[in-house]
Motif scaffolding. Structure first.
Motif, short mmCIF file in Angstrom:
data_model
loop_
_atom_site.label_atom_id
_atom_site.label_comp_id
_atom_site.label_asym_id
_atom_site.label_seq_id
_atom_site.Cartn_x
_atom_site.Cartn_y
_atom_site.Cartn_z
N MET A 184 36.54 2.25 88.07
CA MET A 184 36.82 0.89 88.52
C MET A 184 38.21 0.48 88.06
SD MET A 184 34.54 -2.52 87.90
CE MET A 184 34.39 -2.07 86.20
N ARG A 185 39.14 0.46 88.95
CA ARG A 185 40.50 0.09 88.58
C ARG A 185 40.82 -1.28 89.13
NH1 ARG A 185 45.19 2.79 91.63
NH2 ARG A 185 46.98 1.59 90.99
N ILE A 186 41.23 -2.17 88.26
CA ILE A 186 41.51 -3.54 88.67
C ILE A 186 42.97 -3.85 88.42
CG2 ILE A 186 41.08 -5.95 88.09
CD1 ILE A 186 38.26 -3.91 87.39
N ARG A 187 43.55 -4.60 89.33
CA ARG A 187 44.95 -4.98 89.15
C ARG A 187 45.09 -5.81 87.88
NH1 ARG A 187 47.09 -7.68 94.48
NH2 ARG A 187 45.51 -9.15 93.83
#
Lengths: 107, 107
Positions: free
Chosen positions: B1-4
Motif C-alpha cells: 500500500m503506497r500512499i502519496r
DNA sequence: TTTATATATTGTATATTTGCGATATACATT
DNA sequence: AATGTATATCGCAAATATACAATATATAAA
C-alpha cells in the motif's frame, strides 16, 4: 496481491481468495473513499452517480489516469459496476457484494 | 500500500486510512485463512491458540520466515495480538477491531 | 469537420510486496 | 556448556502496485 502459482495449502479456501480480492480493492484509502462516496451518492441507479470526469479528478486531487486505474481495480473485483451513456461512464456500487464481503468476516 | 506523502484529498478521511490498513492486512488469502483459523481456535485467550511453530508451517505449506512475515503484517494493523510464554508466542485475534472494520463498511 | 470533453490504456520510474534461505535471538533441555 | 526448538529478522530476487504524462478512442458540440 501476489499469490503462489503452486499448490496453495488446503487450509486456504476459495472463499479466502475471494475475500482477499475484495479486501485488496479496499486496501488503498483513495479506493475506500471512492466506495464511500459512491455509497452516499448511490441511492438508485441512473440518478446522480459519479463519473471519472474532471470534477472527480479535482475533488480527489489525483490525475485522471490514476483515478481511472483505481476505478479499474474496483471494477475488476466487482465492487464497481459501470454503465455508459453518451460520453459518460457512470459507476455504481455493488452493495450486495460488499455485504457478502462483510458476512464473510463474521467469524 | 503506497500512499502519496503530499496532501491527500480532503475527501479521503482518517477513517478511510484506517479501513485501508485493515483491508490491506486481509488482502492476501493466507492472511485471511490465518484470521479465519484463529477465529475458530480462539474461543478465549490462553486456551488453544496458534503459534508460529513447525506445525503451522507445515499446515499452510509456506516457509517459516514467510509465515512470520504475514503474521507481522496482521500484528502491525492490530488484528493479531501476541503473548509470549516460555519459548512460544501465541497469537490472538482482536475481534473488536474486526467488528469495527466491518462497521466501517456499513455504507 | 474541427474542436472539446470523457474515459481508458500504455509506457515508465519508483516503491512495495512476496517468498525464501540464511542468520540471529531467546528460551529449554540435555 | 552444548544442542534443540520457536520466532523474528535480514538480504535478495522477482512480482506487483502506484502515480503520472502521453496517447488513444469515442462521443458531443461548434
Amino acid at each position: 496481491m501476489r499469490i503462489r502459482t503452486e499448490i496453495t495449502s488446503d487450509y486456504i479456501t476459495e472463499e479466502d481468495h475471494r475475500v482477499a480480492k475484495v479486501a485488496n480493492a479496499l486496501a488503498h484509502p483513495l479506493r475506500v473513499a471512492l466506495v464511500r462516496y459512491l455509497a452516499e451518492k448511490n441511492g438508485g441507479r441512473g440518478t446522480d452517480n459519479i463519473t471519472c470526469n474532471k470534477d472527480l479528478v479535482e475533488m480527489f486531487d489525483y490525475s485522471q489516469s490514476t483515478m481511472s486505474q483505481h476505478v479499474k481495480i474496483l471494477k475488476e473485483c466487482g465492487l464497481f459496476v459501470t454503465e455508459t451513456k453518451d460520453k459518460f461512464t457512470f459507476y455504481y456500487l455493488d452493495k450486495d457484494l460488499l455485504k457478502l464481503f462483510k458476512n464473510s468476516l463474521n467469524l
